[in-house]
Design an enzyme around this catalytic site. Sequence first.
Site, short mmCIF file in Angstrom:
data_model
loop_
_atom_site.label_atom_id
_atom_site.label_comp_id
_atom_site.label_asym_id
_atom_site.label_seq_id
_atom_site.Cartn_x
_atom_site.Cartn_y
_atom_site.Cartn_z
CG ASN A 60 -1.79 1.11 1.34
OD1 ASN A 60 -2.63 1.40 0.48
ND2 ASN A 60 -1.59 1.90 2.39
CG HIS A 98 4.51 12.53 9.48
ND1 HIS A 98 5.23 12.43 8.59
CD2 HIS A 98 3.97 13.95 9.84
CE1 HIS A 98 5.84 13.87 8.66
NE2 HIS A 98 4.84 14.66 9.03
N GLY A 99 1.30 8.91 8.63
CA GLY A 99 0.68 7.55 8.97
C GLY A 99 1.37 6.67 7.90
CB CYS A 100 2.27 2.91 8.12
SG CYS A 100 3.73 3.37 8.71
CB VAL A 101 -2.29 2.17 6.83
CG1 VAL A 101 -3.75 1.66 5.77
CG2 VAL A 101 -1.65 1.15 7.44
#
Lengths: 174, 105
Positions: free
Chosen positions: A47, B102-105
């Site tokens: 993703n 900055h979030g991963c998802v």
Amino acid sequence: MTTTEKAPEQATAVVPDFGEDESERKIAFVASKGTLDMAYPALVMANAALGEGIETHIFFTFWGMDIINKKTMGDLKFTPIANPATHMPAALTPLPGVTAMATHQMRKQLEELDVPDVPEFLQLIADAGGHLWACKMSVDMMKLTDDDLFDEVEGIISATDFIELIDGAQTMFI
Amino acid sequence: MPVTTIGGKEVHVDDEGFMTNYDEWDEELAKQLAKNIGIDELTEEHWRVIKFLREDFKETGETPTLRRVSTVGGFPTKELFKLFPKKPAKKMSYIAGLPKPHGCV
């Protein structure tokens, strides 16, 4: 005395490099494990790669088939058995209910971080343009058909097909 | 912190060029930012996404991730990839004058 109005200095704007020159980059993941904790690394990284505009493929093989098998994909488990990183006394890990409890706990933690569950995550990846492939040998071994697999899986392909497909890709085996 | 001139206005940006001061942004600037990265025209749909990003940032203090834009903002992922090709999360935050998420998802 005349003053000449100075045109605002057009300093070169700092523009982020959106790496259009990287458009040739390609990433492939081989997802070979069917536990909850081993499904996520491929999904999260795939993703992230798609979000960077990179052509992304995931090849599901062996136990990784559980991630795209409609019967199992929503019910992957995490077990502390033989996993010292959970810091549980090893003798307790095989007790009845421990795997269920650990799975429940991990799902809760993921949910708190707003990480989608596996089927939703796969849909997200497909919507972002990711390519999902099932391993032919695993499909045959497990006596599965196309109908058993998540709808967004593009095809059931052989190892050779996959190797051809990922020509030039950075490849990770999980 | 570099200061750069965009559309005749001085704005503060980080090393990559993302704006760092929420209040220096306006819609005229957004048009120029969009042009900088090859989006020549901002459509109604673009504006709806950009406004969601601005609002959400104001509430949470963080740039929403792509997933949040889709689940909370209600913009389908496919649509976001069409509006902001290749790198939607970064491109939309750049145009909205926000740090990259900055979030991963």
